[in-house]
Design an enzyme around this catalytic site. Structure first.
Site, PDB file in Angstrom:
ATOM      1  N   ASP A  95       0.341  -0.623  -6.661  1.00  0.00           N
ATOM      2  CA  ASP A  95       1.765   0.214  -6.485  1.00  0.00           C
ATOM      3  C   ASP A  95       2.566  -0.420  -5.377  1.00  0.00           C
ATOM      4  O   ASP A  95       2.417  -1.635  -4.828  1.00  0.00           O
ATOM      5  CB  ASP A  95       1.422   1.556  -5.702  1.00  0.00           C
ATOM      6  CG  ASP A  95       0.481   1.380  -4.492  1.00  0.00           C
ATOM      7  OD1 ASP A  95      -0.419   0.680  -4.382  1.00  0.00           O
ATOM      8  OD2 ASP A  95       0.345   2.345  -3.765  1.00  0.00           O
ATOM      9  N   GLU A 107      -2.308   2.967  -3.303  1.00  0.00           N
ATOM     10  CA  GLU A 107      -2.659   2.612  -2.220  1.00  0.00           C
ATOM     11  C   GLU A 107      -1.596   3.005  -0.808  1.00  0.00           C
ATOM     12  O   GLU A 107      -2.523   3.386   0.115  1.00  0.00           O
ATOM     13  CB  GLU A 107      -2.874   1.161  -1.984  1.00  0.00           C
ATOM     14  CG  GLU A 107      -3.666   0.635  -0.515  1.00  0.00           C
ATOM     15  CD  GLU A 107      -3.052   0.700   0.658  1.00  0.00           C
ATOM     16  OE1 GLU A 107      -2.918   0.993   1.767  1.00  0.00           O
ATOM     17  OE2 GLU A 107      -1.520   0.236   0.394  1.00  0.00           O
ATOM     18  N   GLU A 108      -0.523   3.062  -1.047  1.00  0.00           N
ATOM     19  CA  GLU A 108       0.407   3.524  -0.175  1.00  0.00           C
ATOM     20  C   GLU A 108       0.345   4.868   0.129  1.00  0.00           C
ATOM     21  O   GLU A 108       1.064   5.316   1.268  1.00  0.00           O
ATOM     22  CB  GLU A 108       1.838   2.911  -0.493  1.00  0.00           C
ATOM     23  CG  GLU A 108       1.886   1.532  -0.860  1.00  0.00           C
ATOM     24  CD  GLU A 108       1.816   0.726   0.394  1.00  0.00           C
ATOM     25  OE1 GLU A 108       2.021   1.334   1.520  1.00  0.00           O
ATOM     26  OE2 GLU A 108       2.040  -0.588   0.446  1.00  0.00           O
ATOM     27  N   ARG A 143     -12.313 -10.685  10.168  1.00  0.00           N
ATOM     28  CA  ARG A 143     -12.638 -10.108  11.107  1.00  0.00           C
ATOM     29  C   ARG A 143     -13.831  -9.015  10.893  1.00  0.00           C
ATOM     30  O   ARG A 143     -13.809  -8.388  10.104  1.00  0.00           O
ATOM     31  CB  ARG A 143     -11.519  -9.534  11.818  1.00  0.00           C
ATOM     32  CG  ARG A 143     -11.871  -8.803  13.179  1.00  0.00           C
ATOM     33  CD  ARG A 143     -10.714  -8.061  13.843  1.00  0.00           C
ATOM     34  NE  ARG A 143     -11.124  -7.498  15.227  1.00  0.00           N
ATOM     35  CZ  ARG A 143     -11.323  -8.377  16.280  1.00  0.00           C
ATOM     36  NH1 ARG A 143     -10.231  -9.466  16.096  1.00  0.00           N
ATOM     37  NH2 ARG A 143     -11.338  -7.827  17.348  1.00  0.00           N
ATOM     38  N   HIS A 197       6.828  -4.690   4.037  1.00  0.00           N
ATOM     39  CA  HIS A 197       7.315  -3.552   4.094  1.00  0.00           C
ATOM     40  C   HIS A 197       8.926  -3.517   4.644  1.00  0.00           C
ATOM     41  O   HIS A 197       9.536  -2.804   5.152  1.00  0.00           O
ATOM     42  CB  HIS A 197       6.899  -2.234   4.971  1.00  0.00           C
ATOM     43  CG  HIS A 197       5.495  -1.707   4.425  1.00  0.00           C
ATOM     44  ND1 HIS A 197       5.160  -0.206   4.335  1.00  0.00           N
ATOM     45  CD2 HIS A 197       4.470  -2.555   3.690  1.00  0.00           C
ATOM     46  CE1 HIS A 197       3.770  -0.434   4.004  1.00  0.00           C
ATOM     47  NE2 HIS A 197       3.553  -1.659   3.648  1.00  0.00           N
TER      48      HIS A 197
END
Length: 412
Positions: free
Chosen positions: A90, A147-148, A200, A386
Site C-alpha cells: 500500500d 500495512e499503513e 537488531r 512519509h
C-alpha cells in the site's frame, strides 16, 4: 550443495533479473493505491506470477476489500523446511514532488517504499523459481495489503491462516497443518547507503496505538465568545496538557511518544465551531506502560476540557504490537547477510519508535524484520519516510532481491 555454490548461482540469477525488478518498482511507484485498496497492484503481482508459472492464491484480505496474494515456491525436498517472505503493497496519501518518475495518482505516493518491497519480492520469487534445484525446502511469498492503517493486513492474513503450509493452495480460511518455520521482512531505510543492511535482535520497533479526542463545546459568533464554549481554545489547552502525559505519567526508563498529528474543526474565520477533533498516536515498548498512558490521556483530556466547560470524548484504539525480532532467527539472518554482502555491509540498528504490522506475524512464528539501505546522492534518496520528497537509490533493489532470495534459500 555448499552455500558458496548456491550463492554464486543466486547472484547470477539476481543480476539477470535486475532490469525487471527496476521495471516492477517504477510501475508500482507510478500507480500507488491506498491501504486495503490495492486492486491494480494485486493484479500486477498476479499477472507477473502467472507469466513465471508460479502457483499462488488470491483473495486474501478480501473481507477488507483488498487483494492479497501468496505464492509458493518449492525447492528440493519441499517438506524439509518452510520459510515465509513478506512484502507490503500500500501507499500513502501524500502528494509527491514533481519528478520524472513521480506518481500518476494525485494525492497518493509510495512514500514508505512499499513499491520497492513488492518489486524485490517479485525479483526474489523469480530467482528462487529459477534456482529451485539448488536449494531445499519451500518458500511462501506473502504480498500483503494494508500495512499503513488498522487493523493491519498482517493481522487479517494471520486470522485467515496465511502462515499455514497449504495456504497458497487452498486460499484464505481453509489452511491447516503446521506453521512455517519463520518469516522474514525487509524495509527501506534511507539513513543507510544502498548495499547496506541492518539488523537488531529482540525489541526493535514500538507498539502503535491510535487515538482520537473529540472536544465538544458550544458554537457561536466569533465576535461574541462569551456566549459560546470555544472548542478551538479548549483543544489548544488539551494539546498542551497532553505533553505532560509522557513526562509525568510514564516511568522515565521506559521510552514512549505521544503525538497529535491532525486537528479538524471549524467552518469560517468568524464562527466558533461546536467541536474540534484531534487525531494522534501513542508509541510504547511494553503493555504496562501503554495501559498507564492510555488512562492518563483520557484523564488529562477530559479534566482539561471540563475546566473550560467543555467535554472531551476519548477513543483509544489499540494498534500494532511491538516488533520483536526472534534472537535465533535474527542471528541466522545476520550471519547469512555477512556471507552474502561482507561484514562491512551489515550493521546494528538502533531502536525505533515507529510501528509495523509485521509484529502480528511474529506473534505466530519467529520472525526477523531488517532494514535495506536505500540512501544515495540522488534527489530524495536521503529524505525521510512519509515525506513528499522521498525516493530510493535503485541500486538497493539488487541488494533487496538478493537478500530475500538468499535468506529463503539458506534458511532451512
Amino acid at each position: 550443495m555448499p552455500t558458496s555454490m548456491i550463492k554464486s548461482t543466486l547472484l547470477a540469477s539476481v543480476a539477470s533479473t535486475r532490469h525487471k525488478v527496476v521495471e516492477h518498482r517504477r510501475h508500482l511507484h507510478a500507480h500507488p493505491e491506498p491501504s486495503f485498496g490495492e486492486t491494480r497492484t494485486g493484479a500486477y503481482v498476479a499477472e507477473t506470477l502467472r507469466k513465471l508459472g508460479i502457483p499462488f492464491s488470491e483473495g486474501w484480505c478480501q473481507t477488507h476489500g483488498a487483494a492479497g496474494i501468496i505464492a509458493q515456491i518449492d525447492g528440493k525436498e519441499p517438506g524439509s523446511g518452510r520459510m515465509a517472505l513478506r512484502a507490503d503493497m500500500d501507499a500513502l496519501p501524500i502528494q509527491e514532488v514533481d519528478r520524472p518518475h513521480a506518481s500518476t495518482v494525485p494525492g497518493w505516493m509510495h512514500a514508505c517504499g512499499h513499491d520497492a518491497h513488492t518489486a524485490c519480492l517479485l525479483g526474489a520469487v523469480e530467482v528462487l523459481h529459477t534456482t529451485r534445484d539448488e536449494w531445499q525446502g519451500s518458500v511462501q511469498c506473502v504480498f500483503q495489503p494494508g500495512e499503513e492503517i488498522l487493523p493491519g493486513g498482517a493481522s487479517v492474513l494471520v486470522k485467515e491462516g496465511a502462515l499455514h503450509t497449504d495456504a497458497p493452495i487452498t486460499g484464505p480460511g481453509k489452511a491447516s497443518g503446521p506453521l512455517v518455520d519463520g518469516i522474514v521482512g525487509q524495509h527501506v531505510y534511507p539513513q543507510l547507503d544502498a548495499g547496506v543492511v541492518g539488523f537488531r535482535s529482540g525489541i526493535y520497533m514500538a507498539a502503535a496505538d491510535e487515538l482520537q479526542i473529540r472536544i465538544l463545546g458550544k458554537g457561536g459568533h466569533a465576535a461574541l465568545p462569551h456566549r459560546a464554549i470555544d472548542p478551538v481554545v479548549v483543544a489548544a489547552h488539551v494539546i498542551t496538557a497532553l505533553q505532560t502525559v509522557v513526562s509525568r505519567s510514564c516511568d522515565p526508563t521506559q521510552p514512549a511518544v505521544l503525538t497529535i498529528g491532525k486537528i479538524r474543526g471549524g467552518h469560517a474565520r468568524n464562527i466558533i465551531p461546536d467541536e474540534v477533533v484531534l487525531d494522534g498516536t501513542l508509541r510504547t515498548y511494553d503493555e504496562a506502560t501503554a495501559k498507564a498512558l492510555r488512562l492518563a490521556i483520557a484523564r488529562v483530556a477530559q479534566s482539561t476540557a471540563a475546566a473550560f466547560g467543555a467535554r472531551a470524548e476519548v477513543d483509544l484504539a489499540v494498534g500494532y504490537p511491538p516488533v520483536i525480532n526472534a534472537p535465533e532467527l535474527t542471528a541466522h539472518c545476520r550471519e547469512r547477510a555477512i556471507e552474502l554482502l561482507g561484514q562491512e555491509k551489515v550493521v546494528e540498528l538502533p531502536l525505533r519508535m515507529t510501528g509495523e504490522d509485521f509484529s502480528f506475524y511474529q506473534r505466530e512464528v519467529q520472525g526477523c524484520f531488517y532494514r535495506l539501505g536505500t540512501g544515495g546522492d540522488g534527489p530524495g534518496c536521503r529524505s525521510g519516510l512519509h515525506t513528499a520528497d522521498f525516493d530510493i537509490n535503485e541500486d538497493a533493489l539488487t541488494t533487496g532481491t538478493a537478500m530475500m532470495a538468499w535468506l529463503a534459500a539458506t534458511g532451512q
